[in-house]
Write a protein that holds these residues in place. Structure first.
Motif, PDB file in Angstrom:
ATOM      1  N   LEU A   1      28.183  15.443  -7.125  1.00 28.07           N
ATOM      2  CA  LEU A   1      29.504  15.536  -7.737  1.00 28.07           C
ATOM      3  C   LEU A   1      29.858  14.282  -8.535  1.00 28.07           C
ATOM      4  O   LEU A   1      30.815  14.290  -9.311  1.00 28.07           O
ATOM      5  N   ARG A   2      29.060  13.235  -8.350  1.00 24.25           N
ATOM      6  CA  ARG A   2      29.291  12.025  -9.146  1.00 24.25           C
ATOM      7  C   ARG A   2      28.925  12.235 -10.614  1.00 24.25           C
ATOM      8  O   ARG A   2      29.215  11.393 -11.464  1.00 24.25           O
TER       9      ARG A   2
ATOM     10  N   THR B   1      24.680  25.991  -3.999  1.00 24.37           N
ATOM     11  CA  THR B   1      25.633  24.890  -3.874  1.00 24.37           C
ATOM     12  C   THR B   1      24.927  23.544  -3.980  1.00 24.37           C
ATOM     13  O   THR B   1      23.709  23.448  -3.879  1.00 24.37           O
ATOM     14  N   GLN B   2      25.728  22.509  -4.150  1.00 28.28           N
ATOM     15  CA  GLN B   2      25.213  21.146  -4.154  1.00 28.28           C
ATOM     16  C   GLN B   2      24.977  20.686  -2.713  1.00 28.28           C
ATOM     17  O   GLN B   2      25.511  21.266  -1.766  1.00 28.28           O
ATOM     18  N   THR B   3      24.181  19.652  -2.564  1.00 27.43           N
ATOM     19  CA  THR B   3      23.670  19.274  -1.245  1.00 27.43           C
ATOM     20  C   THR B   3      24.302  17.986  -0.729  1.00 27.43           C
ATOM     21  O   THR B   3      24.245  16.947  -1.411  1.00 27.43           O
ATOM     22  N   PRO B   4      24.875  18.004   0.464  1.00 30.76           N
ATOM     23  CA  PRO B   4      25.372  16.769   1.070  1.00 30.76           C
ATOM     24  C   PRO B   4      24.238  15.788   1.338  1.00 30.76           C
ATOM     25  O   PRO B   4      23.099  16.182   1.618  1.00 30.76           O
TER      26      PRO B   4
ATOM     27  N   ARG C   1      32.066  20.433 -22.216  1.00 31.65           N
ATOM     28  CA  ARG C   1      33.321  19.863 -21.710  1.00 31.65           C
ATOM     29  C   ARG C   1      33.243  19.529 -20.225  1.00 31.65           C
ATOM     30  O   ARG C   1      34.267  19.377 -19.554  1.00 31.65           O
ATOM     31  N   GLY C   2      32.019  19.454 -19.716  1.00 31.30           N
ATOM     32  CA  GLY C   2      31.830  19.037 -18.329  1.00 31.30           C
ATOM     33  C   GLY C   2      32.167  20.089 -17.301  1.00 31.30           C
ATOM     34  O   GLY C   2      32.531  19.751 -16.165  1.00 31.30           O
TER      35      GLY C   2
ATOM     36  N   PRO D   1      33.330  25.387  -1.335  1.00 28.08           N
ATOM     37  CA  PRO D   1      34.199  24.567  -0.473  1.00 28.08           C
ATOM     38  C   PRO D   1      34.542  23.206  -1.043  1.00 28.08           C
ATOM     39  O   PRO D   1      35.557  22.615  -0.662  1.00 28.08           O
ATOM     40  N   TYR D   2      33.716  22.686  -1.961  1.00 25.86           N
ATOM     41  CA  TYR D   2      33.968  21.344  -2.504  1.00 25.86           C
ATOM     42  C   TYR D   2      34.754  21.358  -3.813  1.00 25.86           C
ATOM     43  O   TYR D   2      35.042  20.300  -4.371  1.00 25.86           O
ATOM     44  N   ASN D   3      35.092  22.515  -4.355  1.00 26.21           N
ATOM     45  CA  ASN D   3      35.938  22.549  -5.556  1.00 26.21           C
ATOM     46  C   ASN D   3      37.367  22.138  -5.217  1.00 26.21           C
ATOM     47  O   ASN D   3      37.837  22.341  -4.094  1.00 26.21           O
ATOM     48  N   ASP D   4      38.050  21.563  -6.198  1.00 31.59           N
ATOM     49  CA  ASP D   4      39.445  21.186  -5.983  1.00 31.59           C
ATOM     50  C   ASP D   4      40.295  21.628  -7.171  1.00 31.59           C
ATOM     51  O   ASP D   4      39.794  22.248  -8.120  1.00 31.59           O
TER      52      ASP D   4
END
Length: 402
Positions: free
Chosen positions: A15-16, A28-31, A350-351, A382-385
């Protein structure tokens, strides 16, 4: 304690990148902790499973830990947890195993709502066995797959019913308990459920769903790339897959050809532990904490979906194809006089990552009148805001003006 999306986001290095990511339905992305579990498994002592050396014990621990973690996730029996390369591979393997007992004139029911991985393996197995295929259609206007659309196709010759727990294209969640009740009226029929999309968004209870066989993919819920099938050990004992002569005949190992990738099993266990830590309660076992965590995830994703749908309603020329009363936070969008395939790269610039296509749900896309092209799929994770949703809406508004 409340759901803390910021704390989850802090665990996910990807997410960085600065992107607002809506490609969760594809993976999904990985912790970081999941990646560390994989690395630790590979760099610690590791051998073929056994009980003597540290490497053997580690391998055995990874396997048993994985089976327990997956059983906690779906409400199953650890002895009924089968590892696979993917949900597609597992479905093909079990279609081959089940079809050994089919005869000409037997019947298989599939749904047009499904991903092709829960259609084509059954069609091909039925063709080889001389079995008849019956199609359950969903309503292209509402997106609903009524239980009676499946139930009306069942006969005493039905051997297998294949239905998704949630559409990966438009999010529809069929009434599986009712479908299962109808299937149970036919004693020789089994219900195979594609839970790949569902397990990423809902607390899974295979007994409540009535699934005889349930497949899912950990990479849809923060884990590594592979598939998992769960069933009762009793059902697995009845199936005789092709296998090597020296390999074990014990369930569930008889279905897992070759040496298992222990590092992936360790990563999946870690992903399930990360999910459990999203619980808003701290008491109880892992299964209890997963129940709490998914209740919080559903509330969080539901609020974001409402924000997104409200914003989309303000944009001219956008059609939301996800309309079922019960559905995951996954929206398929099409645009008046514009191609969804053009919106995809426009948003990337646009990212914002919201891909376009039919995502292997070919029958569903065609039934919606979208051919093989599909639409723009926006999948919340779950990580979207809220800032992610707002960036997407701003990007879509700019696309429509361009």
């Amino acid at each position: 304690m409340p759901y803390d999306v910021g704390a989850l986001r802090a665990q996910i290095p990807a997410l960085r990148s600065g992107f607002a990511l809506f490609d969760g339905p594809g993976g999904t992305q990985t912790p970081a902790r999941v990646a560390s579990a994989i690395a630790d498994a590979l760099t610690g002592p590791l051998s073929i499973r056994g009980r003597l050396t540290p490497g053997e014990k580690n391998a055995e621990g990874f396997v048993q830990g994985f089976r327990r973690a997956m059983a906690d996730l779906v409400g199953g029996d650890p002895s009924g947890v089968v590892f696979g390369r993917s949900a597609t591979q597992l479905t093909y393997d079990f279609a081959d195993a089940l079809a050994k007992d089919w005869a000409p004139g037997d019947e298989v029911v599939v749904s047009r709502l499904d991903h092709d991985a829960n259609i084509r393996p059954w069609l091909q197995a039925a063709e080889r066995a001389g079995a008849l295929v019956r199609w359950a259609d969903f309503d292209p206007v509402t997106g609903e797959l009524p239980a009676e659309a499946v139930g009306g196709l069942l006969t005493e010759r039905t051997r297998l019913v294949a239905v998704t727990a949630a559409s990966n294209l438009i999010g529809t969640v069929p009434d599986l308990p009712e479908i299962s009740r109808l299937v149970r009226q036919h004693s020789r029929a089994l219900l195979h459920v594609d839970g790949v999309h569902y397990a990423a968004h809902a607390f899974v209870d295979v007994a409540r769903l009535g699934a005889d066989l349930f497949v899912c993919s950990p990479y849809k819920f923060l884990g590594p790339h592979h598939g998992v099938l769960t069933a009762s050990p009793e059902l697995l004992e009845r199936l005789r897959p092709d296998k090597l002569l020296p390999s074990t005949d014990v369930v569930p190992e008889r279905f897992e050809r070759g040496t298992l990738p222990y590092e992936l099993l360790a990563g999946t266990t870690a992903a399930i532990d990360v999910l459990a830590e999203l619980a808003t309660v701290t008491t109880g076992g892992r299964r209890d904490r997963l129940r709490s965590a998914f209740a919080a995830i559903e509330q969080h994703e539901g609020a974001l979906r409402e924000r997104l749908e409200a914003g989309l309603a303000e944009l001219p020329g956008v059609t939301v194809r996800s309309r079922a009363a019960e559905r995951t936070p996954t929206l398929l969008l099409t645009f008046d006089h514009r191609e969804a395939a053009d919106a995809y790269p426009f948003l990337v610039d646009r990212g914002v990552h919201a891909p376009a296509g039919s995502f292997y749900a070919l029958e569903a896309s065609r039934h919606l009148g979208l051919g093989d092209t599909g639409g723009l799929r926006v999948g919340l994770s779950p990580y979207n805001d809220e800032s992610d949703v707002d960036r997407l809406l701003e990007g879509l508004a700019a696309f429509l003006r361009s």
